[in-house]
Design a protein around this motif. Structure first.
Motif, PDB file in Angstrom:
ATOM      1  N   UNK A   1       2.917  -3.935   1.257  1.00  0.00           N
ATOM      2  CA  UNK A   1       4.386  -3.843   1.240  1.00  0.00           C
ATOM      3  C   UNK A   1       4.856  -2.573   1.944  1.00  0.00           C
ATOM      4  N   UNK A   2       4.179  -1.468   1.679  1.00  0.00           N
ATOM      5  CA  UNK A   2       4.592  -0.207   2.286  1.00  0.00           C
ATOM      6  C   UNK A   2       4.406  -0.247   3.800  1.00  0.00           C
ATOM      7  N   UNK A   3       3.295  -0.792   4.279  1.00  0.00           N
ATOM      8  CA  UNK A   3       3.032  -0.863   5.712  1.00  0.00           C
ATOM      9  C   UNK A   3       4.021  -1.780   6.422  1.00  0.00           C
ATOM     10  N   UNK A   4       4.497  -2.796   5.724  1.00  0.00           N
ATOM     11  CA  UNK A   4       5.475  -3.706   6.325  1.00  0.00           C
ATOM     12  C   UNK A   4       6.906  -3.218   6.167  1.00  0.00           C
ATOM     13  N   UNK A   5       7.055  -2.039   5.562  1.00  0.00           N
ATOM     14  CA  UNK A   5       8.377  -1.449   5.414  1.00  0.00           C
ATOM     15  C   UNK A   5       9.221  -2.106   4.349  1.00  0.00           C
ATOM     16  N   UNK A   6       8.588  -2.808   3.424  1.00  0.00           N
ATOM     17  CA  UNK A   6       9.337  -3.462   2.361  1.00  0.00           C
ATOM     18  C   UNK A   6       9.581  -2.471   1.236  1.00  0.00           C
ATOM     19  N   UNK A   7      10.734  -2.591   0.566  1.00  0.00           N
ATOM     20  CA  UNK A   7      10.997  -1.672  -0.544  1.00  0.00           C
ATOM     21  C   UNK A   7      10.010  -1.901  -1.677  1.00  0.00           C
ATOM     22  N   UNK A   8       9.479  -0.845  -2.197  1.00  0.00           N
ATOM     23  CA  UNK A   8       8.542  -0.942  -3.315  1.00  0.00           C
ATOM     24  C   UNK A   8       9.286  -0.663  -4.610  1.00  0.00           C
ATOM     25  N   UNK A   9       9.451  -1.660  -5.458  1.00  0.00           N
ATOM     26  CA  UNK A   9      10.144  -1.410  -6.722  1.00  0.00           C
ATOM     27  C   UNK A   9       9.441  -0.298  -7.497  1.00  0.00           C
ATOM     28  N   UNK A  10      10.234   0.638  -8.014  1.00  0.00           N
ATOM     29  CA  UNK A  10       9.639   1.739  -8.755  1.00  0.00           C
ATOM     30  C   UNK A  10       9.057   1.257 -10.070  1.00  0.00           C
ATOM     31  N   UNK A  11       9.563   0.158 -10.602  1.00  0.00           N
ATOM     32  CA  UNK A  11       9.053  -0.362 -11.871  1.00  0.00           C
ATOM     33  C   UNK A  11       9.223  -1.880 -11.883  1.00  0.00           C
ATOM     34  N   UNK A  12       8.118  -2.590 -11.767  1.00  0.00           N
ATOM     35  CA  UNK A  12       8.137  -4.050 -11.807  1.00  0.00           C
ATOM     36  C   UNK A  12       7.273  -4.521 -12.970  1.00  0.00           C
ATOM     37  N   UNK A  13       7.815  -5.421 -13.764  1.00  0.00           N
ATOM     38  CA  UNK A  13       7.078  -5.990 -14.893  1.00  0.00           C
ATOM     39  C   UNK A  13       6.985  -7.493 -14.687  1.00  0.00           C
ATOM     40  N   UNK A  14       5.767  -8.002 -14.732  1.00  0.00           N
ATOM     41  CA  UNK A  14       5.526  -9.435 -14.574  1.00  0.00           C
ATOM     42  C   UNK A  14       5.438 -10.056 -15.967  1.00  0.00           C
ATOM     43  N   UNK A  15       6.395 -10.918 -16.256  1.00  0.00           N
ATOM     44  CA  UNK A  15       6.544 -11.458 -17.606  1.00  0.00           C
ATOM     45  C   UNK A  15       6.338 -12.962 -17.605  1.00  0.00           C
ATOM     46  N   UNK A  16       5.404 -13.431 -18.405  1.00  0.00           N
ATOM     47  CA  UNK A  16       5.197 -14.858 -18.587  1.00  0.00           C
ATOM     48  C   UNK A  16       5.790 -15.302 -19.912  1.00  0.00           C
ATOM     49  N   UNK A  17       6.284 -16.539 -19.968  1.00  0.00           N
ATOM     50  CA  UNK A  17       6.888 -17.030 -21.206  1.00  0.00           C
ATOM     51  C   UNK A  17       6.725 -18.532 -21.306  1.00  0.00           C
TER      52      UNK A  17
END
Length: 306
Positions: free
Chosen positions: A85-101
């Motif tokens: 993501x960084x190499x492609x210049x995409x914004x890196x979320x400072x805090x991402x949580x992957x939630x399953x439900x």
């Protein structure tokens, strides 16, 4: 033993198999042939010096070696994805949580929790996915999600028997209810006696062969008449509204029931309770995950009417 020779493709294959439980399902998900998946596993096992998976009739399970490989694979793959993501210049979320439900949690619980989280913690990005309890637990073990919101029925066992044991917290425990068509004779009252459910037609969800059909009231004598099977909770409730049968629902789903459906408490027989739990791997939790858990707690804090 030369684990430095393991490729990223091999690590991705191990993680996918750990989540999907079969080589064939992992191959479909990754777009590989099954033979390619087998070759990648063989290469990882040669590098690890021991089997990574045990073969069982119902699929594969990680060995002790496999759990070590998976733990490190998850960290490596997350780091590689972040670098990409960084190499492609995409914004890196400072805090991402992957939630399953589990699916019906998306009707009331998740929207309430996520709306509150957006107001109070706008810097946290939550990415969600739904699935059955077994699939979400496997995803948690595989490192594909950070938190899993799942349902639990008596006797309220642990979500799985793998090691280390998952950390589980009960968010709420409420009565199981029954959804009936508004035109049904049972809909005239606010509650129904369990004896009045005998002989009814049912709309069920998919379950394992040896399990009680999901959506049928537990403990009824004889073989229940299941006329429709659907995984999606809204599809089941639409079928109820159309008069095609009854189905069970957690009490908090009453607020999301469509027109033409009444959600009733059930009296008599055993007290059928259901817990909503949040599960995660042991160890220190990132602050963002803790904030998501706080939001889930708050969303389930309102007292139940049942």
């Amino acid at each position: 033993m030369d684990f430095g020779s393991v490729t990223l493709a091999g690590l991705r294959v191990v993680r996918e198999i750990a989540e999907r439980r079969t080589f064939s399902a992992a191959a479909v998900s990754l777009g590989y042939t099954q033979s390619a998946v087998s070759r990648q596993v063989a290469a990882v096992e040669r590098a690890a010096g021991a089997p990574v998976f045990e073969r069982h009739r119902d699929g594969v399970r990680l060995t002790a070696t496999g759990r070590v490989v998976l733990r490190h694979a998850a960290a490596v793959l997350d780091a590689i994805d972040a670098a990409d993501r960084e190499l492609r210049g995409l914004p890196a979320p400072t805090a991402t949580v992957r939630l399953g439900a589990y699916p019906s949690a998306g009707a009331v619980l998740l929207p309430t929790a996520l709306a509150a989280l957006r107001r109070t913690q706008p810097g946290i990005t939550v990415r969600t996915r739904d699935g059955s309890t077994p699939s979400l637990v496997r995803a948690l073990r595989a490192g594909s999600i950070d938190l899993a919101v799942v349902a639990s029925a008596p006797p309220f066992r642990a979500p799985d028997d793998e090691s280390p044991a998952l950390v589980v917290e009960t968010l709420v425990e409420r009565s199981l209810c029954v959804a009936v068509p508004a035109t049904h004779a049972l809909a005239a009252a606010d509650a129904v006696h369990v004896e009045d459910l005998r002989g009814e037609r049912w709309i069920a969800g998919r379950s394992a062969v040896d399990e009680h059909p999901l959506g049928v009231w537990p403990g009824l004598d004889g073989r229940p008449e299941v006329v429709h099977v659907a995984r999606d909770w809204l599809a089941k409730l639409r079928l109820v509204a159309a008069g095609h049968g009854l189905t069970t629902v957690p009490a908090d789903l009453a607020a999301a029931a469509p027109d033409g459906v009444r959600v009733l408490a059930v009296r008599g027989g055993s007290d059928e309770r259901r817990r909503v739990i949040v599960a995660y791997l042991p160890g220190p939790q990132p602050e963002a995950s803790g904030r998501v858990i706080d939001a889930l707690r708050a969303a389930t804090a309102a007292p139940s009417s049942t």
